[in-house]
Design an enzyme around this catalytic site. Sequence first.
Site, PDB file in Angstrom:
ATOM      1  N   GLN A 512       0.862  -1.187   0.000  1.00  0.00           N
ATOM      2  CA  GLN A 512       0.000   0.000   0.000  1.00  0.00           C
ATOM      3  C   GLN A 512       0.895   1.231   0.000  1.00  0.00           C
ATOM      4  O   GLN A 512       1.680   1.436   0.932  1.00  0.00           O
ATOM      5  CB  GLN A 512      -0.903   0.012   1.234  1.00  0.00           C
ATOM      6  CG  GLN A 512      -1.905   1.159   1.237  1.00  0.00           C
ATOM      7  CD  GLN A 512      -2.643   1.287   2.567  1.00  0.00           C
ATOM      8  OE1 GLN A 512      -2.065   1.678   3.564  1.00  0.00           O
ATOM      9  NE2 GLN A 512      -3.934   0.954   2.561  1.00  0.00           N
ATOM     10  N   TYR A 593      -4.967  11.100   4.797  1.00  0.00           N
ATOM     11  CA  TYR A 593      -3.609  11.297   4.316  1.00  0.00           C
ATOM     12  C   TYR A 593      -3.650  12.114   3.022  1.00  0.00           C
ATOM     13  O   TYR A 593      -4.718  12.561   2.599  1.00  0.00           O
ATOM     14  CB  TYR A 593      -2.903   9.943   4.170  1.00  0.00           C
ATOM     15  CG  TYR A 593      -2.782   9.219   5.496  1.00  0.00           C
ATOM     16  CD1 TYR A 593      -2.114   9.814   6.562  1.00  0.00           C
ATOM     17  CD2 TYR A 593      -3.354   7.963   5.705  1.00  0.00           C
ATOM     18  CE1 TYR A 593      -2.013   9.185   7.802  1.00  0.00           C
ATOM     19  CE2 TYR A 593      -3.264   7.327   6.938  1.00  0.00           C
ATOM     20  CZ  TYR A 593      -2.606   7.940   7.974  1.00  0.00           C
ATOM     21  OH  TYR A 593      -2.512   7.328   9.213  1.00  0.00           O
ATOM     22  N   ARG A 735      -7.354  -6.404  13.335  1.00  0.00           N
ATOM     23  CA  ARG A 735      -7.139  -6.854  14.715  1.00  0.00           C
ATOM     24  C   ARG A 735      -7.230  -8.378  14.879  1.00  0.00           C
ATOM     25  O   ARG A 735      -6.451  -8.955  15.654  1.00  0.00           O
ATOM     26  CB  ARG A 735      -8.121  -6.150  15.654  1.00  0.00           C
ATOM     27  CG  ARG A 735      -7.765  -4.681  15.885  1.00  0.00           C
ATOM     28  CD  ARG A 735      -8.784  -3.993  16.790  1.00  0.00           C
ATOM     29  NE  ARG A 735      -8.427  -2.619  17.075  1.00  0.00           N
ATOM     30  CZ  ARG A 735      -8.716  -1.590  16.284  1.00  0.00           C
ATOM     31  NH1 ARG A 735      -9.391  -1.799  15.153  1.00  0.00           N
ATOM     32  NH2 ARG A 735      -8.354  -0.371  16.605  1.00  0.00           N
TER      33      ARG A 735
END
Length: 787
Positions: A512, A593, A735
């Site tokens: 990524q 971002y 997670r």
Amino acid sequence: MERTVRMPTQGARGTARSATTGPQPHDGTSHPLRVAIVGGGPGGLYTAALLKRLAPDRQVTVWERNAPDDTFGFGVVLSDETLGGIEHADPVVHDALQKHFVRWDDIDIVHRNTRHTSGGHGFAALGRRRLLAILHERCRSLGVDLRFRAAAPDPARLAETYDLVVAADGVHSTTREAYADVFRPHITGHRCRYIWLAADFAFDAFRFEIAETEPGVMQLHGYPYAADASTVIVEMREEVWRAAGFDEADERESVERCAKIFADALGGRPLRSNKSAWTTFRTVVNERWSHGNVVLLGDAAHTAHFSIGSGTKLAVEDALALAACLDERPTLEEALTAYEEERRPVVASTQRAARASLEWFEDLPRYLDRPPRQFAFNLLTRSRRVTHDNLRLRDARFTESVEREFGCPPGTPPMFTPFRLRGLTLRNRVVVSPMDMYSAADGVPGDFHLVHLGARALGGAGLVMTEMVCVSEEGRITPGCAGLYTGRQAEAWRRITGFVHERSPGTAIGVQLGHSGRKGSTRLMWEGMDEPLPDGNWPLVAASPLPYKPDSQTPRQLTRAQLTDIREQFAAAAWRAARAGFDLLELHCAHGYLLSGFLSPLTNHRTDAYGGSLAKRLRFPLEVFDAVRAVWPEERPMTVRISATDWAEGGTSAEDAVEIARAFAAHGADAIDVSTGQVVADERPEFGRSYQTPFADRIRHEAGVPVIAVGAISSWDDVNSLILAGRADLCALARPHLYDPHWTLHAAAEQGYEGPGAVWPAPYRAGSRRPRTGRSEAPKPRLSLSK
């Protein structure tokens, strides 16, 4: 007295505190002797009966503005769980209900002249009038003062003259409105109109029927509530309702037209009404449920859409919890706090499920062209409470038919079917989601990254993603972020991709690429997420000179020349990524971002060609995508991660997200990785299980592009459900893979699956069966005798 076992109170924040002004109890104990109940619906009546039964000397008065036999709606559905609570708390009421229930197991879904039936669902219903009559009789036998055709006194007066006031006066609660500044209700309207009707025959199943008419799509929800009667709800979008002329039709005409539209479902029989009117559902949420000695219950406190049959159930369960808390706690304040702590998380979960169900029906046209069995499965699992696994337990034959239509080989769960993106075939639908590790030195991934990514590749996922890999030193989030802006970094990544390809053949590894934008130059996550560095900061750049948080560094607005430089940095990093051996590249356009900052109107205030309309805000991210695609090998896929909503007013909307996805797909994106939020610091996400998947679902169906769903997907059952229903093509989990690097292999073992979709590495095959454990309890008696 024996009471129902209730949900644990742990984990909710108690907000039901006595106000400093306003209503106050006459007595500080939690055993009020004078109780006023406003509203004679099932919740209010059952509360009255329970409180009187707990303390026969207690004076309980119920005010109901309507007559005893006045009621709206027809049938009431109660779950086995709710009935179990009633049985423990008041066997007299339970026994009376049992005599009048009609029970059935099947759900029929009729769409385009095809009926699909799913069994094993276990419904119980009875007439609302019958339910009220049973509760009236029980209240009278206990000595409750029932006052019909009587408006309750002013709430303030009740609060002054009674020890406890229970506001069970429904969705339009006057008590709640009297103290709106304390309860702080949030009431949300929705997009469909519906009308409650009845038919004088019993459906043999819970029936959903879809009618595609010239004005638009309409749906019928029908279920029996007596041996000779059924509830029928007709629902449609507001614009369809108007186009069909129902906005100008009177009650009789509406009833006749609905009967004609759904004549097949009704067998040509008529419908009847009971002061029925078209209305829109309103979701009620309150920030607080009590004020001094006034407490909200049932629809006054919360509502959940009728499509999951929860209104009466929630009200009855509220009554059980309130009565028990009053009996158990030493003071009224503690009792009301405990009541709210106990019920709020349960209600919130139900409301999330109801919202998902409501929105599914609002967006019904989106799913009409799906394969017929998948359409039926999608409807059944719309609220996420019914899943692939429990539906298989309820009706294995139906579930297997859906799997066959989807293309699952025999014995293969949906998550272990392959998926192709351009020249890359993933052996299963599980993605290890990008997770920032903040453990690189000078942007170089080290042994930690090798072990971290290598372990998860060995764990069986179809695709393992790196964290966001930065395209420049200035584009890092923290000093610990990995990069691809030097040859040394590329060689370190080649070591990792080589390990994955050699030691876990069949697992793909993706990179990524991103740039931090205004969210850079911050501390490591565990030292203070998004907090500026105490020293050693580097200058930030962004679409507009807006700091992320008040104490964040203010970035410089990028010039045209700088935009060109950054675009080339992305292209150079992509070239290095290709040489490093990555199988897939994802462009990070989410989470606030740099590229995400161009997409959101909250973070892009530019007035040049790169700001303003959505098309202009898309311009730079698309330029970067094109530059990366040009150097990325043609046969290798590219995906784009977006934030499908900013969770903030005025930000990116769900409609915008669809257009953003369409734009990237038109430029060659092979899939859209659909995340949400983290764009602005004052966001208000609506967290919950699989809470981001509806955005992926919408993009998949409206933009016609494959999607990766992400966000609180925690179980293999969720993955199977999302894939089989057609809401996502791939599921990314973060997670769960931190908790268990071998999550995918363990999911295969737990489902008894052995096949090409989950291949155990040769050194690990001995561990492909769950280890035996010692007995944790004594054997249960084989024979039990009772007197």
